[in-house]
Design a protein around this motif. Sequence first.
Motif, mmCIF file in Angstrom:
data_model
loop_
_atom_site.group_PDB
_atom_site.id
_atom_site.type_symbol
_atom_site.label_atom_id
_atom_site.label_comp_id
_atom_site.label_asym_id
_atom_site.label_seq_id
_atom_site.Cartn_x
_atom_site.Cartn_y
_atom_site.Cartn_z
ATOM 1 N N VAL A 106 80.321 8.453 71.686
ATOM 2 C CA VAL A 106 80.265 6.989 71.648
ATOM 3 C C VAL A 106 79.081 6.492 72.472
ATOM 4 N N ASN A 118 80.845 -6.598 62.556
ATOM 5 C CA ASN A 118 81.064 -5.382 63.336
ATOM 6 C C ASN A 118 81.555 -4.291 62.392
ATOM 7 N N VAL A 130 84.919 -0.856 74.639
ATOM 8 C CA VAL A 130 84.281 0.307 74.015
ATOM 9 C C VAL A 130 84.419 1.508 74.951
ATOM 10 N N TRP A 185 85.639 4.967 69.035
ATOM 11 C CA TRP A 185 84.742 4.019 69.696
ATOM 12 C C TRP A 185 85.491 3.036 70.569
ATOM 13 N N ASP A 227 76.480 -4.661 66.458
ATOM 14 C CA ASP A 227 75.848 -3.423 65.972
ATOM 15 C C ASP A 227 74.848 -2.941 67.013
ATOM 16 N N PRO A 228 75.231 -1.941 67.814
ATOM 17 C CA PRO A 228 74.328 -1.469 68.869
ATOM 18 C C PRO A 228 73.160 -0.642 68.345
ATOM 19 N N MET A 254 82.344 -4.973 72.650
ATOM 20 C CA MET A 254 81.687 -5.504 71.462
ATOM 21 C C MET A 254 82.523 -6.670 70.943
ATOM 22 N N PRO A 312 77.521 -2.231 77.862
ATOM 23 C CA PRO A 312 78.256 -1.020 77.481
ATOM 24 C C PRO A 312 79.756 -1.209 77.362
ATOM 25 N N VAL A 356 82.740 4.131 76.157
ATOM 26 C CA VAL A 356 81.462 4.819 76.376
ATOM 27 C C VAL A 356 81.624 6.068 77.233
ATOM 28 N N TYR A 378 85.196 6.016 63.511
ATOM 29 C CA TYR A 378 84.880 5.030 64.542
ATOM 30 C C TYR A 378 86.079 4.706 65.427
ATOM 31 N N THR A 399 76.130 4.231 70.821
ATOM 32 C CA THR A 399 75.963 2.836 71.256
ATOM 33 C C THR A 399 74.714 2.623 72.094
ATOM 34 N N HIS A 400 74.111 3.708 72.595
ATOM 35 C CA HIS A 400 72.927 3.575 73.435
ATOM 36 C C HIS A 400 71.661 4.129 72.780
#
Length: 783
Positions: free
Chosen positions: A220, A107, A213, A125, A63-64, A100, A97, A215, A122, A224-225
């Motif tokens: 996304v 998750n 992932v 993602w 879980d980011p 996951m 990054p 990114v 999602y 995630t960030h």
Amino acid sequence: MTPERPAPAVPTATYRLQLQPEFPFGAAEAAVPYLAALGVSHLHLSPVLEAVPGSAHGYDVVDPARVRDELGGEAGLRSLSRTAREHGLGLVVDIVPNHMAAFPRHNRALWEVLREGTESPYARWFDIDWDAQGGRLLVPVLGRRLGEELGQLKVDGDVLRYHDHVFPLREGTESLPLPQLLDAQWYRPVWWRLARTELNYRRFFSISELIGVRVEDPEVFAATHGTLLRLLDEGVIDGLRVDHPDGLADPDAYLSRLHEATGGRWTVVEKILAADEHLPSAWPVAGTTGYDALRQVDGLFTDPAGGEELLGHYRRFAAPQADRGGDWAATVRRAAHRVVTYELATELDRLTRLASRLCATSPDPALRDHAPWALRGALRELLVRMEVYRPYTSTDAATVVTEEAAAEARATFTVPEEAHAVDVVREPALGRAGDGAEQAEFRARFAQTASALRAKSVEDTAFYRYVPLLSANEVGGDPGAPGLFPEDFHAYCARVQRDWPTTGTVLSTHDTKRSADVRAAIAVLTECPQRWADVLAEVTGASGGAPDPHLVWAAWQTYFGLGSAAAERLQGALLKHAREAGLHTTWTEQDPGYEEAVAAFVAGMPSGPAGRLVTHFREALEPHIEANVLGAALVHLTMPGVPDVYQGTEGEYRALVDPDNRRPFAPQKEPSDKGELTGAALRLRRRRPEVFGASAAYAPLAAEGPAAAHCVSFVRSGEVLTAVTRLSLRLAEAGGWRDTSLTLPPGRWADALAPEREFEGDTRVEALFGRLPVALLERIGGE
């Protein structure tokens, strides 16, 4: 409370802490006074976001959006940050990054994808190939084939259970008979072995438990960030270490987006550079995490000629074939063929499908009529010939996917006309086949596959097959050319100071296969290769039950490097060595008889007569091991770049590959020469950052006299001087320093460890070193 002083924008030095449930934020907070007194400017934290429960490393994020509860949650991180700032320290955090954790129910984003498939918000993602496997996500968790495990799959309300695994059920399928229920899901539980050939999601290298992932998608990236960027904005953390950017679809674009989002905070990337490769100049980062510096420092304390002689002894002792450990280049090539054919077969299949699609949809008739098998073969032969991790959008890919490699790849085809497939796949890999979406995807997939292949074939296979000098088999290392001459080291440092002055530098990390102190000991063997060969011959006669000469050579070098070690510490490392090498046993096809022989041999090493022989040999070389240990430490702490000190390495630190090197941190309590030297250098860097920073200078300083080649010295900004002993055993055998001298720059210079010792002008090296084989001087007076 007002901080004692604000943390600098660019660290003077960082200290890496491996957070885990046994060492959470609170334990790190308790260590802050010790680390502040040591002299670093920033704590460097392993990943802090929510990970698989119990994870000892944190790279398996689930879980980011949350700071990890097992470490103390966001409140614990904020408390650590406050305490750090009260002591003048900042925080640098490791971010992940690329991937996951794949299938724990924690998750939640992936859980929703398993339940809703492509309809889930999602779904974008994760890097899933929905065109493969009938549009169902392959889940390789079954211990045996489905037919043999069907009885272990249980429906429990709206979930499917398989031992410790839990999966969501697609709405409305709960009441179906089990076979039909399985067919109705967005995922397909299968035998774990199918991951090699059938997997339809990108993973981290060949680890199916870590899913890629995307990114590159702005949404996304934001999702995630977001938490880490918020913590940066709020001043809780100050900088970033980016894990494995090579796995991303477009590292250039990602790093540009990250740079903009962070406002240009100090950021380094875990980029493994080949010996002659340079970091892309377009990347808006401070530099790498420092494996390139590690290779340079280790090489400086390795005798090139002795390394060659040691290789000859190794070949005679272990009698390996050229492609099974006797020749570095051949070993890498053979390992790459094995990895791309077996471990990365599914990645090669996906790339082949993309190539076939490009051919089928191209308006150019010249691209038609290329069989998938030919395209696959062309891709395989190009990939195994790449000598770097991957090409980049910002650089000319032709420099790494070379015409020479293409010519060699063509020569592998028995029918010359089929060899045209090499050019068909090389052109889009180079970005020369157009700029459409399919061409861009092919180029990205080619680069990602190349990265995984390089890591698995070199770091995780060839390093365990080619073992004449284990100290050279390190992340970013070049075992084929382990030794380095001082002039090459100076040239490297000058280039770093010019191009990447605030890059990271390291000697030990959570990923190094042997800590710096272990490598420093093993490197001494290049100064006495014949003596080592004689010891091995005697040891072999004194020990029985050796599994094979290749492992025996590696085992005794490991034992020599580690020193007096408990058998259980050797057991894990050497069993891993045997499985990674894949010559007699592997992780997935284990040979119990061979592994039992390895275990029995290792168990007898420390206590038997052979172990005593090696221990006595090491004891005789202890002064020269110490010279390497102290020399490497001081060079690392004063060369261009920002040094990262791995937890515990400020004192004696002998550790092997993980998990041996990831034990919970404990402050060094015993005083030592290395600890005193490290503290002095770190405090000097913190007190005088301008001497070492972006606007600093680096200048080699040559000694004169009969042993001048054994003194390596350089001056930082005319104010701090480093001098170390290189190849001290060779020096002793040649008669010592004698009249060798070092002409110091103008002014008076004080020893940082003993300020009462001052030097000026022409100084005898023997007097300069005095009690230790190294010297750190600070200018205290003008001309």
